[in-house]
Write a protein that holds these residues in place. Structure first.
Motif, PDB file in Angstrom:
ATOM      1  N   LYS A 147       3.843   1.045  -3.326  1.00 54.82           N
ATOM      2  CA  LYS A 147       3.399   1.311  -4.693  1.00 54.82           C
ATOM      3  C   LYS A 147       2.374   2.442  -4.717  1.00 54.82           C
ATOM      4  CE  LYS A 147       4.380  -3.040  -7.012  1.00 54.82           C
ATOM      5  NZ  LYS A 147       3.812  -4.202  -7.721  1.00 54.82           N
ATOM      6  N   LYS A 148       1.466   2.437  -3.765  1.00 54.44           N
ATOM      7  CA  LYS A 148       0.451   3.485  -3.689  1.00 54.44           C
ATOM      8  C   LYS A 148       1.096   4.858  -3.466  1.00 54.44           C
ATOM      9  CE  LYS A 148      -3.975   4.564  -1.564  1.00 54.44           C
ATOM     10  NZ  LYS A 148      -4.970   4.180  -0.575  1.00 54.44           N
ATOM     11  N   ALA A 149       2.249   4.870  -2.790  1.00 51.13           N
ATOM     12  CA  ALA A 149       2.972   6.117  -2.524  1.00 51.13           C
ATOM     13  C   ALA A 149       3.891   6.509  -3.683  1.00 51.13           C
ATOM     14  CB  ALA A 149       3.773   5.990  -1.231  1.00 51.13           C
ATOM     15  N   GLY A 150       3.871   5.730  -4.781  1.00 49.99           N
ATOM     16  CA  GLY A 150       4.649   6.086  -5.952  1.00 49.99           C
ATOM     17  C   GLY A 150       5.971   5.358  -6.108  1.00 49.99           C
ATOM     18  N   TYR A 151       6.260   4.406  -5.254  1.00 48.41           N
ATOM     19  CA  TYR A 151       7.507   3.646  -5.339  1.00 48.41           C
ATOM     20  C   TYR A 151       7.367   2.536  -6.385  1.00 48.41           C
ATOM     21  CZ  TYR A 151       9.091   5.942  -1.090  1.00 48.41           C
ATOM     22  OH  TYR A 151       9.484   6.885  -0.175  1.00 48.41           O
ATOM     23  N   SER A 163       2.448   5.170   5.526  1.00 50.36           N
ATOM     24  CA  SER A 163       2.182   6.047   4.383  1.00 50.36           C
ATOM     25  C   SER A 163       2.403   7.504   4.743  1.00 50.36           C
ATOM     26  CB  SER A 163       0.736   5.869   3.893  1.00 50.36           C
ATOM     27  OG  SER A 163       0.520   4.558   3.444  1.00 50.36           O
ATOM     28  N   HIS A 210       5.307  10.338   3.217  1.00 52.90           N
ATOM     29  CA  HIS A 210       5.005  11.723   2.828  1.00 52.90           C
ATOM     30  C   HIS A 210       5.821  12.692   3.681  1.00 52.90           C
ATOM     31  CE1 HIS A 210       2.750  15.108   1.284  1.00 52.90           C
ATOM     32  NE2 HIS A 210       2.507  15.484   2.522  1.00 52.90           N
ATOM     33  N   GLU A 264       9.383  13.241   2.408  1.00 51.66           N
ATOM     34  CA  GLU A 264       9.487  14.134   1.259  1.00 51.66           C
ATOM     35  C   GLU A 264       9.443  15.596   1.677  1.00 51.66           C
ATOM     36  OE1 GLU A 264       6.907  13.074  -2.003  1.00 51.66           O
ATOM     37  OE2 GLU A 264       7.212  10.931  -1.589  1.00 51.66           O
TER      38      GLU A 264
END
Length: 152
Positions: free
Chosen positions: A132-136, A100, A104, A107
């Motif tokens: 998914k938790k990271a926005g994927y 995770s 980040h 980015e």
């Protein structure tokens, strides 16, 4: 736990090759890459190849994992696309948010990137939850490939 993320260097080659062999012999990948291909991947990461960067995860000066990120152009979004090719952590370091944190990190390290892509086995529920938790999200595309004889 303090994990250092740094660029891959020549001194990392043997340990990265060992981790890659474990990764590429696992059910996480469809193609069992030959050693000379994995060695070329590492050489390209530490050399002058503009399309791939290699990263090392370190704790207390010990390598605990690696990642490889390829670059391409995303015409749908008009800019740099990162393709997270490999993300491997030694088993005892999984589930500690290192992956995770690396997502980040990407980015921040590539502020001009407009998209990040990755592949994950549908059975790897832990990784999917992390992504998914990271926005994927799941891409609606069906991916097709052709392996060229000269490349294998």
């Amino acid at each position: 736990m303090s994990v250092l993320i740094r660029k891959m260097i020549a001194e990392d080659k043997e340990e990265v090759l060992q981790m890659m062999r474990v990764f590429y012999d696992s059910p996480a990948v469809f193609f069992k890459a030959k050693d000379h291909i994995l060695e070329k991947d590492i050489e390209d990461c530490i050399g002058d190849c503009p399309w791939i960067d290699g990263y090392i995860f370190e704790e207390n000066e010990s390598i605990i994992g690696y990642a490889m990120v390829a670059m391409c152009y995303a015409t749908e979004f008009g800019g740099l696309c990162l393709w997270l090719e490999d993300l491997y952590l030694k088993p005892e370091f999984r589930g500690l948010k290192i992956g995770s944190n690396f997502l980040h990190y990407l980015e921040e390290a590539y502020p001009d990137a407009v998209r990040i892509k990755l592949e994950v086995e549908t059975e790897n529920e832990t990784a999917i939850a992390t992504y998914k938790k990271a926005g994927y999200g799941v891409s609606p595309y069906f991916v097709m490939t052709k392996e060229l004889d000269g490349q294998r």
